[in-house]
Write an enzyme that holds these catalytic residues in place. Sequence first.
Site, mmCIF file in Angstrom:
data_model
loop_
_atom_site.group_PDB
_atom_site.id
_atom_site.type_symbol
_atom_site.label_atom_id
_atom_site.label_comp_id
_atom_site.label_asym_id
_atom_site.label_seq_id
_atom_site.Cartn_x
_atom_site.Cartn_y
_atom_site.Cartn_z
ATOM 1 N N SER A 132 0.796 -1.248 -0.183
ATOM 2 C CA SER A 132 -0.092 0.104 -0.019
ATOM 3 C C SER A 132 0.843 1.159 -0.097
ATOM 4 O O SER A 132 1.750 1.127 0.644
ATOM 5 C CB SER A 132 -0.818 -0.059 1.074
ATOM 6 N N TYR A 157 -1.720 -0.274 10.792
ATOM 7 C CA TYR A 157 -2.020 -1.078 9.710
ATOM 8 C C TYR A 157 -0.946 -0.973 8.542
ATOM 9 O O TYR A 157 -0.449 -1.933 7.872
ATOM 10 C CB TYR A 157 -3.329 -0.669 9.153
ATOM 11 N N LYS A 161 2.069 -3.553 6.532
ATOM 12 C CA LYS A 161 2.604 -3.457 5.403
ATOM 13 C C LYS A 161 4.063 -3.425 4.990
ATOM 14 O O LYS A 161 4.749 -4.070 4.244
ATOM 15 C CB LYS A 161 1.644 -2.602 4.359
HETATM 16 C C1 WQD Z 1 -9.752 9.493 0.808
HETATM 17 C C2 WQD Z 1 -10.009 11.166 0.999
HETATM 18 C C3 WQD Z 1 -10.045 11.713 3.282
HETATM 19 C C4 WQD Z 1 -13.973 9.204 4.029
HETATM 20 C C5 WQD Z 1 -6.982 4.592 2.937
HETATM 21 C C6 WQD Z 1 -5.804 3.911 3.781
HETATM 22 C C7 WQD Z 1 -5.103 3.338 2.550
HETATM 23 C C8 WQD Z 1 -5.486 2.566 1.615
HETATM 24 C C9 WQD Z 1 -6.448 3.396 0.863
HETATM 25 C C10 WQD Z 1 -5.263 0.370 2.295
HETATM 26 C C11 WQD Z 1 -9.371 11.719 2.231
HETATM 27 C C12 WQD Z 1 -11.608 11.793 2.778
HETATM 28 C C13 WQD Z 1 -12.790 9.929 3.459
HETATM 29 C C14 WQD Z 1 -15.028 10.220 4.386
HETATM 30 C C15 WQD Z 1 -13.841 11.963 3.628
HETATM 31 N N1 WQD Z 1 -6.123 1.439 2.253
HETATM 32 N N2 WQD Z 1 -12.764 11.047 3.187
HETATM 33 N N3 WQD Z 1 -14.822 11.304 4.285
HETATM 34 O O1 WQD Z 1 -7.239 7.674 3.759
HETATM 35 O O2 WQD Z 1 -6.544 8.032 1.154
HETATM 36 O O3 WQD Z 1 -6.278 5.716 2.231
HETATM 37 O O4 WQD Z 1 -7.576 3.864 2.048
HETATM 38 O O5 WQD Z 1 -4.323 -0.017 1.965
HETATM 39 O O6 WQD Z 1 -4.046 2.394 3.609
HETATM 40 O O7 WQD Z 1 -5.067 4.909 4.577
HETATM 41 O O8 WQD Z 1 -8.601 6.805 1.687
HETATM 42 O O9 WQD Z 1 -10.960 6.770 1.086
HETATM 43 O O10 WQD Z 1 -10.227 6.753 3.565
HETATM 44 O O11 WQD Z 1 -9.934 8.821 2.106
HETATM 45 O O12 WQD Z 1 -13.880 13.125 3.444
HETATM 46 O O13 WQD Z 1 -16.099 9.625 4.883
HETATM 47 O O14 WQD Z 1 -11.280 11.209 1.474
HETATM 48 O O15 WQD Z 1 -10.120 12.600 4.299
HETATM 49 O O16 WQD Z 1 -9.052 12.953 1.600
HETATM 50 P P1 WQD Z 1 -7.041 7.149 2.030
HETATM 51 P P2 WQD Z 1 -10.061 7.453 2.096
#
Ligand code: WQD
Length: 350
Positions: A132, A157, A161
């Site tokens: 990741s 997490y 990885k």
């Molecule tokens: C994306 C953007 C949030 C939810 C995560 C893990 C990473 C990988 C992918 C496994 C950010 C914003 C999110 C919400 C929001 N997973 N958001 N409201 O955090 O980039 O990555 O998933 O490997 O390890 O960390 O993805 O989809 O959670 O967030 O505003 O209800 O959407 O702040 O900017 P992220 P995400």
Amino acid sequence: MGEKILVTGGAGYIGSHCVLELIEAGYHPVVIDNFSNAVQGEGVVAESIRRIEKLLNTTIEFHQLDLLDRPGLENLFKKHTFAAVMHFAGLKAVGESVEQPLRYYKVNLTAAMNLIEVMQTNNVRNLVFSSSATVYGDPTRLPIDEQHPVGGCTNPYGKTKFFIEEIIKDQCKAEKDWNAVLLRYFNPIGAHSSGLIGEDPQGIPNNLLPYVAQVAVGRRQCLSVFGDDYDTVDGTGVRDYIHVVDLSKGHIAALKKLKENCGCKVYNLGTGKGYSVLQVVKGMEKASGKEIPYKIAPRRGGDVASCYADPKLAEEELGWKAEFDMERMCADLWRWQSMNPTGFTKSTTS
Ligand code: WQD
């Protein structure tokens, strides 16, 4: 019958899409999953696997098996001669890992080491690992290439990885006939164009796209946008979203790389393009024809402003490049969500 590939966690979101691409590419996947995150269909075959069988008019060998069950894993390797292993299985909720670090280290690291040891004793030396972009931590430069420093992960997490990457790298150093490709995913989203398989998070989705899709389909009322004061195009978080089918095809390309006796190689799987939360919301409103109500909420701990890949190395060395754009990602996600409003579980209400 094509080469046998063991797929751990093959009933999950990424794993199931890779199982589909493996079959389409002529491989023979053998799937194991412990159902910790997938929804269990009737009987023992996960619904996602059952649907791929129907879609491709085939049968898939599936075992409900936990990588912590060492004897069970040994038996499986006695039954099959695997050309390679694709390892997806593991706990993967960032927030939960902060609350339960010991469980995450125990499960994810023990599972990976069990797998690698059983591979070793059964002379299976080809491994594709689902890593990741989280291993990069808070990016010090953008776009992120594979030379960017790693290990600055902000949550257990992400650290699992990173640790598993290091274990695999050291194994490949110790035994020169091992080949491994570590794939650092950016943000996988979307679904197979059939709409039959897709992401089905249990409980409240942690990730943006499943949450937005559930608002669009009426399962959730309103999206909380975690912060609109970042130094980005519109103040909301920017990420590199990649279609899960593009990502899966990257795994097929990685299998071919193993054949070159490549040793241990690392590749980013991203598009190289960043989209903000509000741009994604607009994309999903267009794809669904529904309004997505949202409110601005405080920043989420551990979030970075922007994160997107330099995908050049995978293109040069794997001959792989993401093809699908945001419009296609949103359209395919909406088809999955609108065809399956409650995911794989049949809704009890009408
Ligand atoms: C994306 C953007 C949030 C939810 C995560 C893990 C990473 C990988 C992918 C496994 C950010 C914003 C999110 C919400 C929001 N997973 N958001 N409201 O955090 O980039 O990555 O998933 O490997 O390890 O960390 O993805 O989809 O959670 O967030 O505003 O209800 O959407 O702040 O900017 P992220 P995400």
